[in-house]
Design a protein around this motif. Structure first.
Motif, short mmCIF file in Angstrom:
data_model
loop_
_atom_site.label_atom_id
_atom_site.label_comp_id
_atom_site.label_asym_id
_atom_site.label_seq_id
_atom_site.Cartn_x
_atom_site.Cartn_y
_atom_site.Cartn_z
N PRO A 1 -24.60 -13.27 -4.28
CA PRO A 1 -24.39 -12.92 -2.87
C PRO A 1 -24.10 -14.16 -2.03
O PRO A 1 -24.79 -15.17 -2.14
CB PRO A 1 -25.70 -12.25 -2.48
N GLY A 2 -23.05 -14.07 -1.22
CA GLY A 2 -22.64 -15.20 -0.41
C GLY A 2 -21.46 -15.96 -0.98
O GLY A 2 -20.80 -16.72 -0.27
N ASP A 3 -21.18 -15.77 -2.29
CA ASP A 3 -20.06 -16.47 -2.92
C ASP A 3 -18.73 -15.84 -2.49
O ASP A 3 -18.62 -14.61 -2.38
CB ASP A 3 -20.17 -16.41 -4.44
N PRO A 4 -17.70 -16.66 -2.28
CA PRO A 4 -16.38 -16.13 -1.91
C PRO A 4 -15.61 -15.64 -3.13
O PRO A 4 -15.82 -16.14 -4.24
CB PRO A 4 -15.69 -17.33 -1.27
N VAL A 5 -14.73 -14.67 -2.92
CA VAL A 5 -13.86 -14.17 -3.98
C VAL A 5 -12.46 -13.95 -3.41
O VAL A 5 -12.30 -13.61 -2.23
CB VAL A 5 -14.38 -12.85 -4.60
N ASN A 6 -11.45 -14.15 -4.22
CA ASN A 6 -10.07 -13.90 -3.82
C ASN A 6 -9.76 -12.42 -3.95
O ASN A 6 -10.14 -11.79 -4.94
CB ASN A 6 -9.10 -14.70 -4.70
N LEU A 7 -9.04 -11.89 -2.97
CA LEU A 7 -8.70 -10.47 -2.96
C LEU A 7 -7.18 -10.31 -2.88
O LEU A 7 -6.52 -10.96 -2.07
CB LEU A 7 -9.34 -9.76 -1.78
N GLU A 8 -6.65 -9.43 -3.72
CA GLU A 8 -5.25 -9.02 -3.61
C GLU A 8 -5.22 -7.50 -3.60
O GLU A 8 -5.65 -6.86 -4.56
CB GLU A 8 -4.41 -9.55 -4.77
N VAL A 9 -4.72 -6.94 -2.51
CA VAL A 9 -4.67 -5.49 -2.38
C VAL A 9 -3.38 -4.96 -3.02
O VAL A 9 -2.52 -5.73 -3.47
CB VAL A 9 -4.76 -5.06 -0.90
N ASP A 10 -3.24 -3.66 -3.05
CA ASP A 10 -2.10 -3.00 -3.68
C ASP A 10 -0.81 -3.32 -2.94
O ASP A 10 -0.64 -2.98 -1.77
CB ASP A 10 -2.34 -1.48 -3.69
N VAL A 11 0.12 -4.00 -3.61
CA VAL A 11 1.37 -4.39 -2.97
C VAL A 11 2.22 -3.18 -2.58
O VAL A 11 2.96 -3.22 -1.58
CB VAL A 11 2.18 -5.34 -3.89
N ILE A 12 2.09 -2.08 -3.31
CA ILE A 12 2.87 -0.88 -2.98
C ILE A 12 2.47 -0.36 -1.60
O ILE A 12 3.32 0.05 -0.80
CB ILE A 12 2.68 0.21 -4.05
N ALA A 13 1.17 -0.38 -1.30
CA ALA A 13 0.70 0.06 0.02
C ALA A 13 1.29 -0.81 1.12
O ALA A 13 1.68 -0.31 2.19
CB ALA A 13 -0.82 0.03 0.07
N LYS A 14 1.41 -2.10 0.87
CA LYS A 14 1.95 -3.00 1.89
C LYS A 14 3.44 -2.75 2.11
O LYS A 14 3.94 -2.81 3.24
CB LYS A 14 1.70 -4.45 1.49
N TYR A 15 4.16 -2.47 1.04
CA TYR A 15 5.59 -2.16 1.18
C TYR A 15 5.80 -0.86 1.95
O TYR A 15 6.70 -0.77 2.80
CB TYR A 15 6.26 -2.07 -0.20
N VAL A 16 4.99 0.15 1.64
CA VAL A 16 5.10 1.43 2.35
C VAL A 16 4.84 1.22 3.84
O VAL A 16 5.56 1.73 4.71
CB VAL A 16 4.13 2.47 1.76
N GLU A 17 3.81 0.45 4.16
CA GLU A 17 3.48 0.18 5.55
C GLU A 17 4.64 -0.54 6.24
O GLU A 17 5.00 -0.22 7.39
CB GLU A 17 2.22 -0.67 5.63
N ARG A 18 5.24 -1.49 5.56
CA ARG A 18 6.36 -2.23 6.13
C ARG A 18 7.56 -1.32 6.39
O ARG A 18 8.19 -1.37 7.45
CB ARG A 18 6.76 -3.34 5.15
N LEU A 19 7.86 -0.45 5.44
CA LEU A 19 9.00 0.44 5.59
C LEU A 19 8.79 1.45 6.71
O LEU A 19 9.73 1.82 7.42
CB LEU A 19 9.26 1.17 4.27
N LEU A 20 7.55 1.91 6.88
CA LEU A 20 7.25 2.88 7.91
C LEU A 20 7.03 2.23 9.28
O LEU A 20 7.05 2.91 10.30
CB LEU A 20 6.01 3.70 7.54
#
Length: 202
Positions: A174-193
């Motif tokens: 607890p307290g340690d940082p972690v790298n996060l990468e979310v679903d790229v498809i969701a980001k593309y859909v958001e961009r297109l819309l």
């Protein structure tokens, strides 16, 4: 492109501060097998370019943008890291589509241990919660995981013994940082819309 299936638990053997960048030396005999200058290797989910290799180790330069967006700047000599080579064209899709482009860093908020598994709660930076859904995929320090529960500013994942033993997620507290990468498809859909930050106002 990666799949979030960690191949090897590596180790940082040297860190050189270059002012606005850093140069890392990392040990990973498996991922460096056949690796050449210019190849890509994901380190804790961050796609890095191989500068050189020797004796089961490789060197990679990390620019300021990467240090700012990821937790790589916190690595020191002796730090353990998750390593994965890019997916080959004829390979199996064991995880999900992972680019190695970190969207932000989260924090281990808590761990609940069971006899054969562990539930881990991870905080989310502002703006990323919209891309995280129950039973969806997310990459945590380069590990492809299924979201158990998605909250307003955090989420949970369930880790099996193999993940705990063969990745850095078994070592995080607890307290340690972690790298996060979310679903790229969701980001593309958001961009297109044009419905959010990725798409801007319309």
């Amino acid at each position: 492109m990666f799949t979030g299936i960690v191949e090897e638990l590596g180790e940082v053997t040297a860190v050189e501060d270059l002012g606005d960048a850093s140069r890392f030396r990392l040990r990973g005999p498996l991922v460096t097998e056949g690796a050449r200058h210019g190849d890509s290797i994901a380190v804790n989910g961050v796609c890095l370019t191989v500068v050189d290799t020797a004796d089961g180790q490789f060197t990679a330069d990390v620019m300021a943008e990467t240090l700012r967006r990821s937790s790589l700047g916190a690595l020191t000599t002796g730090s353990r890291v998750n390593l994965e080579r890019p997916m080959t064209a004829d390979g199996r899709f064991g995880g999900h589509i992972v680019q190695g482009h970190v969207d932000g860093t989260g924090t281990i908020a808590g761990r609940t241990r069971s006899e054969h598994w562990e539930l881990v709660r991870i905080s989310l930076p502002a703006g990323l919660a919209r891309y995280v859904v129950e039973k969806g995929s997310i990459t945590v320090d380069g590990v492809s995981l299924t979201v158990v529960e998605a909250g307003a500013d955090d989420f949970t994942v369930s880790l099996i013994p193999t993940t705990l033993a063969l990745t850095t997620l078994g070592l995080k507290q607890p307290g340690d940082p972690v790298n996060l990468e979310v679903d790229v498809i969701a980001k593309y859909v958001e961009r297109l819309l044009g419905t959010g930050p990725a798409g801007g106002a319309r």
